[in-house]
Write a protein that holds these residues in place. Structure first.
Motif, mmCIF file in Angstrom:
data_model
loop_
_atom_site.group_PDB
_atom_site.id
_atom_site.type_symbol
_atom_site.label_atom_id
_atom_site.label_comp_id
_atom_site.label_asym_id
_atom_site.label_seq_id
_atom_site.Cartn_x
_atom_site.Cartn_y
_atom_site.Cartn_z
ATOM 1 N N UNK A 103 38.726 -85.632 -7.610
ATOM 2 C CA UNK A 103 38.747 -84.240 -7.154
ATOM 3 C C UNK A 103 38.920 -83.284 -8.310
ATOM 4 N N UNK A 104 39.924 -83.523 -9.144
ATOM 5 C CA UNK A 104 40.137 -82.686 -10.318
ATOM 6 C C UNK A 104 39.017 -82.858 -11.329
ATOM 7 N N UNK A 105 38.592 -84.110 -11.542
ATOM 8 C CA UNK A 105 37.581 -84.379 -12.562
ATOM 9 C C UNK A 105 36.285 -83.622 -12.285
ATOM 10 N N UNK A 106 35.909 -83.518 -11.021
ATOM 11 C CA UNK A 106 34.691 -82.778 -10.683
ATOM 12 C C UNK A 106 34.780 -81.304 -11.068
ATOM 13 N N UNK A 107 36.005 -80.805 -11.196
ATOM 14 C CA UNK A 107 36.192 -79.400 -11.559
ATOM 15 C C UNK A 107 36.598 -79.221 -13.025
ATOM 16 N N UNK A 108 36.706 -80.310 -13.781
ATOM 17 C CA UNK A 108 37.155 -80.194 -15.163
ATOM 18 C C UNK A 108 36.274 -79.273 -16.013
ATOM 19 N N UNK A 109 34.931 -79.350 -15.934
ATOM 20 C CA UNK A 109 34.130 -78.422 -16.729
ATOM 21 C C UNK A 109 34.398 -76.960 -16.367
ATOM 22 N N UNK A 110 34.591 -76.696 -15.082
ATOM 23 C CA UNK A 110 34.916 -75.320 -14.686
ATOM 24 C C UNK A 110 36.301 -74.927 -15.180
ATOM 25 N N UNK A 111 37.274 -75.842 -15.080
ATOM 26 C CA UNK A 111 38.598 -75.550 -15.608
ATOM 27 C C UNK A 111 38.508 -75.218 -17.099
ATOM 28 N N UNK A 112 37.742 -76.006 -17.832
ATOM 29 C CA UNK A 112 37.606 -75.768 -19.275
ATOM 30 C C UNK A 112 37.002 -74.398 -19.540
ATOM 31 N N UNK A 113 35.994 -74.017 -18.758
ATOM 32 C CA UNK A 113 35.357 -72.711 -18.937
ATOM 33 C C UNK A 113 36.315 -71.575 -18.603
ATOM 34 N N UNK A 114 37.063 -71.728 -17.520
ATOM 35 C CA UNK A 114 38.034 -70.694 -17.145
ATOM 36 C C UNK A 114 39.101 -70.529 -18.230
ATOM 37 N N UNK A 115 39.606 -71.655 -18.720
ATOM 38 C CA UNK A 115 40.623 -71.596 -19.759
ATOM 39 C C UNK A 115 40.076 -70.954 -21.025
ATOM 40 N N UNK A 116 38.850 -71.324 -21.399
ATOM 41 C CA UNK A 116 38.222 -70.726 -22.574
ATOM 42 C C UNK A 116 38.055 -69.215 -22.394
ATOM 43 N N UNK A 117 37.735 -68.795 -21.181
ATOM 44 C CA UNK A 117 37.577 -67.366 -20.907
ATOM 45 C C UNK A 117 38.908 -66.629 -21.029
ATOM 46 N N UNK A 118 39.974 -67.225 -20.491
ATOM 47 C CA UNK A 118 41.304 -66.607 -20.595
ATOM 48 C C UNK A 118 41.692 -66.432 -22.056
ATOM 49 N N UNK A 119 41.507 -67.492 -22.854
ATOM 50 C CA UNK A 119 41.850 -67.424 -24.275
ATOM 51 C C UNK A 119 41.009 -66.373 -24.999
ATOM 52 N N UNK A 120 39.747 -66.245 -24.607
ATOM 53 C CA UNK A 120 38.854 -65.274 -25.246
ATOM 54 C C UNK A 120 39.276 -63.845 -24.958
ATOM 55 N N UNK A 121 39.497 -63.538 -23.681
ATOM 56 C CA UNK A 121 39.852 -62.164 -23.300
ATOM 57 C C UNK A 121 41.236 -61.804 -23.824
ATOM 58 N N UNK A 122 42.152 -62.773 -23.820
ATOM 59 C CA UNK A 122 43.486 -62.477 -24.323
ATOM 60 C C UNK A 122 43.418 -62.096 -25.797
ATOM 61 N N UNK A 123 42.614 -62.826 -26.569
ATOM 62 C CA UNK A 123 42.498 -62.534 -27.995
ATOM 63 C C UNK A 123 41.733 -61.249 -28.246
ATOM 64 N N UNK A 124 40.719 -60.973 -27.415
ATOM 65 C CA UNK A 124 39.889 -59.776 -27.591
ATOM 66 C C UNK A 124 39.540 -59.209 -26.214
ATOM 67 N N UNK A 125 40.302 -58.215 -25.731
ATOM 68 C CA UNK A 125 40.059 -57.662 -24.391
ATOM 69 C C UNK A 125 38.673 -57.051 -24.214
ATOM 70 N N UNK A 126 37.962 -56.769 -25.324
ATOM 71 C CA UNK A 126 36.625 -56.183 -25.246
ATOM 72 C C UNK A 126 35.523 -57.238 -25.252
ATOM 73 N N UNK A 127 35.871 -58.502 -25.364
ATOM 74 C CA UNK A 127 34.879 -59.566 -25.529
ATOM 75 C C UNK A 127 33.907 -59.629 -24.356
ATOM 76 N N UNK A 128 32.671 -59.976 -24.666
ATOM 77 C CA UNK A 128 31.645 -60.200 -23.640
ATOM 78 C C UNK A 128 31.026 -61.591 -23.732
ATOM 79 N N UNK A 129 31.476 -62.380 -24.716
ATOM 80 C CA UNK A 129 30.906 -63.717 -24.910
ATOM 81 C C UNK A 129 32.010 -64.686 -25.302
ATOM 82 N N UNK A 130 31.867 -65.929 -24.803
ATOM 83 C CA UNK A 130 32.796 -67.005 -25.145
ATOM 84 C C UNK A 130 32.168 -67.837 -26.244
ATOM 85 N N UNK A 131 32.867 -67.943 -27.361
ATOM 86 C CA UNK A 131 32.341 -68.673 -28.493
ATOM 87 C C UNK A 131 32.657 -70.155 -28.464
ATOM 88 N N UNK A 132 32.126 -70.866 -29.438
ATOM 89 C CA UNK A 132 32.273 -72.317 -29.523
ATOM 90 C C UNK A 132 33.736 -72.721 -29.671
#
Length: 495
Positions: free
Chosen positions: A361-390
């Protein structure tokens, strides 16, 4: 897994373990949080002396709350999803959950105070404006004396009814879903369920036997970003689009076991939306140590960044202060490729013999979890960001892998029979708190752990401990704590 009771053949046999030795929790990847969040987690750990993983969970959950109203994330599949996250931290009593939560949420509390002052002024203006609008509406109707076209034109010129300012509430500890719906209808469009005593939520009305399926489905819909919908005979139909919900519950191990072993919640899918960390206890190792001089500076940097984000106006939909219209945060080409490769790797581990099969159940959502977490880290570091980097996706995947490892470890623990789990707790009490060499039933249910409240329950656990060789019955009884008891067992303390 239920183990049958088998009496030992000889008292000199070594006692049998009640449960399989749990694997220790892996180190929380604090470095994956980035400089400000990671340093804040370390600073809270030094100042509070709570487990590092708890500190990492707390600041990451607070960051998710702060940013979720500003942007959604486009997954590698092209789907648009919220960046909201649900976190569950498992820690024993005394591990300083409340102190940790207070440090992480300090900027949120400060912003709630600001919103409260703002609400006072805006509410007065709203009441006056609404009174004027209502009076003008009545006058427009009365003065046209039943002329429908004239009344309609006058009301059109009057404009829409004034909208009340949102209530100054960003977090609530243990709401029912209906209560949360009302709060989101009248309050902020971006909110969080945060509780350092999550057992109140788990054991509360929302998660009672008759309500937990509906509540789990409703909270899952919030995680998915779907409009909140409620149909009630008295209240009518309520549809609330553009709402965002973050969650962080800190619970004790017994409460976590209730959640993780609940077949209703497993089947419904709510548990696959939680990112769980179960902590190694630090009690007994928290000797005084002066925090480094930079700890408070790091915490101030975190608070300033959080407050900067919280002060940013939310992107409201149609000028409605109760509804957000977040921008879309997209993946860079390299970030998208990495996330696709991660999703393929996860899929390859979901087969019958795959490593991730027990937590599918969790594993099927792991890629989405990773994307959400990456987005949180991106916006927190740069509130103006429009793209998630590598780099952000790499860190999101590292966090997601950690949560998958924790879920596998906890899944194995959740399979342990509840009676054996209670017997293990009794054995810990006998070894750590009971100083007498022998013990009787009254000693256990009158002086022992609080979850043992009767002779019957005590006897059942004693039978298990006797069967596994940790208790040996003494024929004819013995004196225990100054009183002769008929049924007495000798406590085996060494193997």
């Amino acid at each position: 897994m239920t183990e049958s009771v088998t009496m030992l053949k000889s008292p000199i046999e070594r006692p049998l373990p009640l449960v399989r030795q749990a694997q220790p929790a892996g180190a929380f990847p604090i470095e994956a949080l980035g400089p400000i969040l990671g340093e804040a987690a370390v600073a809270i750990h030094e100042l509070v002396q709570s487990p590092p993983a708890m500190c990492g969970q707390a600041v990451l959950a607070a960051a998710a709350l702060a940013v979720q109203g500003h942007a959604d994330v486009e997954l590698a599949t092209g789907q648009i999803k919220p960046v909201s996250n649900f976190f569950l931290t498992v820690a024993a009593s005394g591990e300083r959950k409340t102190a940790t939560d207070q440090r992480a949420l300090a900027p949120v509390r400060k912003h709630e105070e600001f919103l409260a002052e703002k609400y006072k002024a805006e509410r007065l203006a709203f009441l006056n404006d609404h009174a004027a609008w209502d009076a003008a509406r009545k006058a427009a109707i009365k003065s046209r004396k039943g002329d429908r076209a004239a009344i309609r034109n006058a009301l059109n010129q009057l404009g829409p009814e004034p909208v009340a300012p949102p209530l100054p509430l960003l977090t609530c500890p243990d709401p029912t879903f209906e209560g949360l719906t009302l709060a989101m209808q009248q309050g902020q469009p971006s909110m969080g369920v945060f509780s350092s005593e999550g057992g109140q939520f788990v054991g509360g009305h929302a998660m009672s036997e008759e309500n937990k399926l509906a509540s789990a489905a409703a909270f899952s819909s919030c995680w998915d970003g779907e409009p909140i919908k409620r149909v009630r005979a008295k209240d009518g139909v309520t549809i609330l689009p553009g709402r965002r919900l973050a969650m962080h519950l800190m619970v004790q191990p017994d409460v976590a076991h209730i959640l993780l072993s609940d077949p209703v919640l497993v089947d419904q899918g709510m548990l696959s939306r939680y990112l769980i960390a179960a902590l190694e206890p630090r009690a007994g190792h928290r000797f005084h140590k002066e925090p480094s001089p930079k700890s408070r500076v790091k915490l101030v940097n975190y608070e300033q960044q959080m407050y900067t984000i919280l002060q940013r106006p939310l992107p409201h939909a149609n000028d409605n202060p109760h509804e957000v219209a977040p921008r879309v945060l997209r993946l860079s080409r390299d970030a998208r490729t990495m996330l696709i490769n991660f999703a393929d790797h996860v899929e390859g581990q979901l087969g019958p013999d795959g490593e991730l099969k027990p937590i599918s159940g969790l594993a099927n959502k792991l890629p989405e979890h990773a994307a959400r977490l990456a987005a949180v880290l991106t916006i927190f570091a740069d509130p103006e960001a429009h793209e998630i980097g590598l780099e952000a996706v790499e860190r999101g995947i590292k966090l997601a892998r950690h949560y998958a490892d924790e879920a596998i470890r906890l899944f194995e623990g959740a399979k342990i029979d509840a009676k054996l789990r209670r017997a293990a707790r009794l054995l810990s009490w006998l070894h750590e708190s009971w100083k007498e060499p022998n013990v009787s039933l009254p000693d256990i249910y009158q002086r022992g752990p609080s979850f043992i409240g009767s002779r019957k329950s005590a006897l059942g656990l004693v039978v298990e401990l006797e069967a596994h060789g940790w208790l040996r019955k003494l024929p004819g009884g013995a004196v225990v704590a100054g009183e002769h008891r008929r049924n007495v067992w000798h406590v085996i303390r060494e193997t």
